[in-house]
Design a protein around this motif. Structure first.
Motif, PDB file in Angstrom:
ATOM      1  N   SER A   1       0.771  -1.045   0.009  1.00  0.00           N
ATOM      2  CA  SER A   1       0.064  -0.008  -0.104  1.00  0.00           C
ATOM      3  C   SER A   1       0.841   1.347   0.282  1.00  0.00           C
ATOM      4  O   SER A   1       2.015   1.165   0.009  1.00  0.00           O
ATOM      5  CB  SER A   1      -0.900  -0.165   1.252  1.00  0.00           C
ATOM      6  OG  SER A   1       0.071   0.149   2.323  1.00  0.00           O
ATOM      7  N   HIS A   2       0.538   2.204  -0.256  1.00  0.00           N
ATOM      8  CA  HIS A   2       1.116   3.550  -0.222  1.00  0.00           C
ATOM      9  C   HIS A   2       0.317   4.748   0.606  1.00  0.00           C
ATOM     10  O   HIS A   2      -0.738   4.499   0.298  1.00  0.00           O
ATOM     11  CB  HIS A   2       1.589   4.141  -1.564  1.00  0.00           C
ATOM     12  CG  HIS A   2       0.541   4.324  -2.508  1.00  0.00           C
ATOM     13  ND1 HIS A   2      -0.272   3.558  -3.348  1.00  0.00           N
ATOM     14  CD2 HIS A   2      -0.092   5.662  -2.780  1.00  0.00           C
ATOM     15  CE1 HIS A   2      -1.299   4.107  -4.081  1.00  0.00           C
ATOM     16  NE2 HIS A   2      -1.110   5.442  -3.662  1.00  0.00           N
ATOM     17  N   LYS A   3       0.734   5.772   0.910  1.00  0.00           N
ATOM     18  CA  LYS A   3       0.245   7.033   1.357  1.00  0.00           C
ATOM     19  C   LYS A   3       1.132   7.983   0.922  1.00  0.00           C
ATOM     20  O   LYS A   3       2.208   8.088   0.842  1.00  0.00           O
ATOM     21  CB  LYS A   3      -0.101   7.076   2.726  1.00  0.00           C
ATOM     22  CG  LYS A   3       0.968   6.931   3.777  1.00  0.00           C
ATOM     23  CD  LYS A   3       0.466   7.143   5.132  1.00  0.00           C
ATOM     24  CE  LYS A   3       1.808   7.227   6.084  1.00  0.00           C
ATOM     25  NZ  LYS A   3       1.534   7.289   7.440  1.00  0.00           N
TER      26      LYS A   3
END
Length: 659
Positions: free
Chosen positions: A29-31
């Protein structure tokens, strides 16, 4: 020889562990953290399944592959601030690679700060390549499509790259009678025949391995161990047969990692087999194998592996103990069997069909040949007395194998030269090198010179003289072929094609035929000449393509049809020559996957897959100038079948013209 260990260690992992692997061992995942109007912090998080680990970007060289980020359009739309940082890692010494490796367990977090150069940029793409390992290692790619303002990522492919859309659509043909492509069963029988040939090559390789000093002395020792250890003769025989079965099983299991390729792009196996630098790598490996056989050094796996397996066989006992005994044999005999297995691996990349399937069939044949003596001599122990004694003849076998490894090495270098269009190893140069190698082998067999591990000079045996004479005859055969006195039918498809010559030829097409190497140009000419089209999907490094050209196309009943009745369009799917900048594009499959088309080979390989749902070569299709399919597609077939196929296509074309 340390650089060989990663490859060889990977091949020798007990692969029954595959059944235990997780379907998706890492979830990413990424943010995005906004630091200012122009600066952002990108955070990539991977949740790693229990027992698995992912390697750091900064793990030591010479070990497992590091993680690697590719920030698309970095330096154009934005710049990177400093290096990509990482969360806490673990460090552990690798006995296989002999370096300290740095990796993540359970969770991996990467952080990268960026500064926008173009304030209007609101989304970026980042690709992560990483290697995730348990008992096996799997290379993976992860694409992050990041929106900087928190909105959903918008795939702007059609909006920002109309050229790619147009060029991608131009690859798709409006074919008529496409159902004809699914009729032919001709290639199925050829495929089965090819698999039997590969099985035979593997079996032959196993028989040769039996004659080497690493394996041959083990036969009477092992058989005697089983027959004398057991109080009942039947029990000893059963144990020896089980031992042989486990040998076959182990070599079968060694081929399984290559089936991981089945889940990727249909062109990936062709891309691997015809990759320039992989072929150069094979060349180097085979040269190393050859000099090992010549006695200048010895290739061995870490002795601790053999010790552990031997210890396990003693402690466990029973059927599992016999399995570990078989695994010990595979490890300790590696210095002799490894180069032969390398040759088998190389041969499967040159053969028609699925590389992984070919390798499994070949490795099973190899294991069967290696296992047979242990079972047969246990059943008939009196046969042991008829075995020749170990001696210098086994060294001679190794040296002959060394020359054969060198000959195969130059085939891979020739592949790289053909695919890369280097123009260095033309047909005459390739044949000249082979002539030198087989002349040297002849001189060796006749005792003119010797290698470091040869014993004192002795009287030549009649067997050695026989093989020396055969080597001399083959050298003469190569010389006659070099000067075009006789066609090299025995080597059909192995040397570079006739038109790839130091002497200028009128045509750069097979057999001096007129051909087109661009589909649109060929179709335009076919319309003007009112002739049907033979669409030939081929490759520079395709052995079976050369066999078809030299054995089938050249036949007196086939050549005139090709020359006078058809327009030949030859599309090379392994051509690594870059397309002009204006012709490069991204092709979007119906599944949504995007593939960059940057070389001629990538263009025609995708063209073949999209229109004909095929990825193998040779692959022949008959078309009218209006793109009507005239017959079923064929691949590697005999002269009579091919001739009838061409004539049937002509008849169909004439009927369509008379309507």
């Amino acid at each position: 020889m340390k650089f060989l260990v990663p490859l060889l260690g990977f091949l020798l992992i007990p692969l029954y562990i595959f059944a235990q692997t997780d379907a998706n061992p890492a979830i990413w995942s990424h943010k995005v953290n906004k630091l200012s109007d122009t600066e952002y912090e990108l955070v990539f998080t991977g949740k790693i399944a229990e027992g698995w680990h992912v390697y750091s970007q900064y793990t030591a060289e010479g070990g497992s592959l590091p993680s690697e980020f590719t920030f698309e359009k970095a330096g154009e739309d934005y710049e990177l601030i400093g290096k990509t940082t990482e969360s806490e890692t673990l460090v552990e010494y690798s006995d296989i690679f002999e370096v300290d490796e740095t990796f993540f367990k359970k969770e991996a977090i990467f952080t990268q700060k960026i500064k926008l150069l173009n304030p209007e940029v609101r989304q970026i793409s980042v690709n992560l390549f990483y290697q995730i390992c348990k008992e096996v290692c799997i290379p993976k790619d992860e694409l992050f499509q990041i929106s900087l303002d928190g909105n959903a990522f918008v795939d702007s492919q059609k909006e920002i790259d109309l050229k790619s859309v147009a060029l991608g659509e131009s690859l798709k043909l409006d074919l008529k009678n496409k159902n004809l492509l699914n009729q032919g069963g001709i290639t199925d029988s050829e495929g089965k025949s090819n698999l039997w040939m590969i099985f035979g090559l593997g079996f032959l390789g196993g028989l040769i391995a039996l004659l080497t000093p690493c394996v041959f002395p083990m036969i009477p020792l092992t058989v005697s161990f089983f027959t004398k250890q057991s109080q009942q003769k039947s029990k000893g025989i059963a144990n020896a047969v089980l031992y042989g079965f486990f040998i076959v099983l182990i070599y079968f299991l060694l081929s399984l990692p290559f089936h991981l390729f089945n889940s990727v792009d249909s062109q990936i196996l062709n891309t691997i087999a015809t990759n320039i630098w992989l072929n150069v790598f094979f060349f180097v490996i085979f040269v190393v194998f050859a000099f090992s056989f010549f006695g200048y050094f010895e290739l061995t796996l870490p002795s601790s592996w053999a010790n552990k397996m031997d210890s396990a066989s003693s402690k466990v006992g029973g059927g599992l103990g016999i399995f570990f005994m078989a695994l010990t044999l595979a490890i300790v005999s590696f210095s002799c069997t490894g180069p032969i297995l390398g040759g088998l691996l190389g041969s499967t990349t040159l053969a028609e069909g699925n590389v992984a399937t070919n390798l499994t069939i070949g490795m099973t044949g190899f294991g069967l040949a290696l296992a047979l003596p242990f079972a047969l001599f246990a059943l008939f122990p009196a046969w042991l007395n008829s075995l020749p004694k170990s001696g210098g003849w086994m060294t001679t076998v190794k040296v002959v194998l060394g020359f054969l490894e060198l000959a195969l090495a130059f085939k891979f270098l020739s592949n790289a030269d053909l695919v890369g269009n280097w123009g260095i190893f033309k047909r005459e140069i390739f044949l000249g090198i082979w002539i030198v190698l087989f002349v040297l082998m002849t001189l060796y067999l006749f005792g003119i010179f010797k290698f470091p591990h040869d014993g004192p000079k002795k009287k030549l045996t009649s067997t050695r003289k026989l093989f020396g004479a055969l080597s001399m005859a083959f050298s003469v055969y190569l010389v006659l072929g070099l000067f075009h006195v006789t066609p090299l039918k025995l080597l059909s498809g192995f040397p570079p094609p006739d038109f790839y010559s130091v002497v200028e030829t009128e045509s750069d097409c097979p057999l001096g035929l007129d051909c087109f190497k661009d589909f649109e140009e060929g179709v335009a000419y076919a319309k003007a000449a009112n002739k049907p089209i033979l669409l030939d999907f081929t490759g520079w490094a395709c052995v079976n393509c050369r066999k078809m050209e030299e054995n089938v196309w050249s036949h007196s009943s086939v050549y005139p049809i090709l020359k006078d009745e058809y327009v030949l369009i030859s599309l090379y799917v392994d051509d690594r020559k870059e397309l002009p900048e204006a012709e490069k594009f991204d092709f979007k499959y119906d599944s949504g996957r995007i593939k960059s088309i940057e070389t001629i080979g990538q263009k025609w390989g995708t063209f073949q897959t999209v229109n004909f749902n095929a990825a193998s070569q040779p692959y022949y299709v008959l078309l009218s100038p209006n793109l009507e399919i005239l017959n079923d597609a064929v691949q590697y077939v005999d002269v009579e079948t091919y001739e009838n196929w061409l004539k049937s296509g002509l008849e169909t074309y004439q009927l369509s013209m008379n309507k």
